[in-house]
Enzyme design. Structure first.
Site, PDB file in Angstrom:
ATOM      1  N   LYS A 161       0.789  -1.207  -0.064  1.00 33.17           N
ATOM      2  CA  LYS A 161       0.077   0.023   0.067  1.00 33.17           C
ATOM      3  C   LYS A 161       0.933   1.211  -0.100  1.00 33.17           C
ATOM      4  CE  LYS A 161      -4.372  -1.783   1.636  1.00 33.17           C
ATOM      5  NZ  LYS A 161      -5.366  -1.689   2.903  1.00 33.17           N
ATOM      6  N   ARG A 185      -3.373 -10.254   5.000  1.00 32.43           N
ATOM      7  CA  ARG A 185      -3.891 -10.254   3.727  1.00 32.43           C
ATOM      8  C   ARG A 185      -2.943  -9.642   2.690  1.00 32.43           C
ATOM      9  NH1 ARG A 185      -6.826  -6.835   0.260  1.00 32.43           N
ATOM     10  NH2 ARG A 185      -8.314  -7.589  -1.031  1.00 32.43           N
TER      11      ARG A 185
END
Length: 274
Positions: free
Chosen positions: A221, A255
């Protein structure tokens, strides 16, 4: 700490890894890579072989300012993928990344095991009802607004305190409907600045107050690559560092895009902690 996936009890006291599989043309890291059937199956096989317990399939990009996708288009992308994967990997535990109750219902009826909702029921008032009826584990993420508006909604007086209140309300509602298997996700990158993301990660152990399994999704991210002045493609090492920190602060599920490396994090963490 266990969840029931299609009659199989999964023990989350030993952290598990959830592999990300986007069947979208526009996801921030792997958009468009797995639209071909053979490529999709090859990637699923690799993730399972690398040690993923769950495969999380998404057909609606939730990156900041992502374009709207109709329910029909989301269904048209995700149902064939679910059917194809379970035809070739019938034991796979599929998580469905959606905030729509009709998509949820259709995917469960086609064999999905978990629902992963970025809005925790906030974008579809029928979601909790569908989860309660089908009795599947439900991942509730913290977010404000929608993927299109969330980055304009980052003002908090005390971000972790407000998140704990948010989750407490969601948990109470879910419990009142008889939903048993709940997982919380702090929602890194969703309605949060980079600084707020790191504050939440620094205080992640506080979410254990909710006494529920915790999923952390920070894979590649922008909180990583913008801090390092690199790119999503170059963010694997940073992802591994932050995944390791998340494990030390109580994460039960990681995740990730890169399953092998996350599984190695869990293995090394386990040598110290279990």
């Amino acid at each position: 700490m266990t969840i029931n996936c299609k009659g199989q009890l999964i023990d989350l006291s030993i952290p598990k890894v959830m592999g990300i599989l986007n069947v979208t043309p526009n996801s921030f890291f792997d958009g468009g890579k797995y639209n071909d059937e053979s490529e999709l199956l090859t990637q699923v096989d690799k993730m399972i072989s690398d040690g993923a317990t769950f495969i999380d399939i998404g057909a609606y990009s939730s990156k900041p300012s992502a374009e709207f996708v109709s329910e029909e288009e989301e269904l048209g992308r995700i149902i064939p993928a679910v059917q194809l994967i379970l035809k070739h990997f019938p034991e796979a535990l599929l998580s469905i990344d959606t905030f729509r109750s009709e998509v949820t219902k259709a995917c469960i009826e086609n064999g999905a095991a978990i629902i992963n909702d970025i809005s925790a029921g906030g974008l579809d008032n029928k979601m909790f009802e569908v989860i309660a009826k089908h009795k599947v584990p439900y991942i509730m993420m913290h977010m404000r607004g929608t993927p299109q508006t969330m980055q304009s909604m980052t003002h908090y007086e005390d971000i972790v305190k407000e998140m704990l209140f948010y989750f407490s309300e969601k948990i109470n509602k879910a419990r009142s409907l008889g939903i048993n298997d709940l997982i919380i996700d702090p929602g890194f990158g969703f309605a949060k600045t980079i600084g707020q993301n790191y504050e939440v990660l620094r205080k992640t152990e506080l979410f254990q107050l909710l006494e529920l399994p915790l999923l952390v999704g920070i894979s590649r991210k922008s909180m990583i690559y913008k801090t390092l002045k690199s790119s999503a493609k170059e963010a694997l090492n940073g992802t591994t560092v932050l995944n390791t920190i998340a494990l030390t602060k109580g994460a039960n599920i990681l995740r990730v895009h890169d399953v092998k490396e996350a599984v190695e994090c869990v293995q090394l963490w386990s040598e110290i902690n279990l």
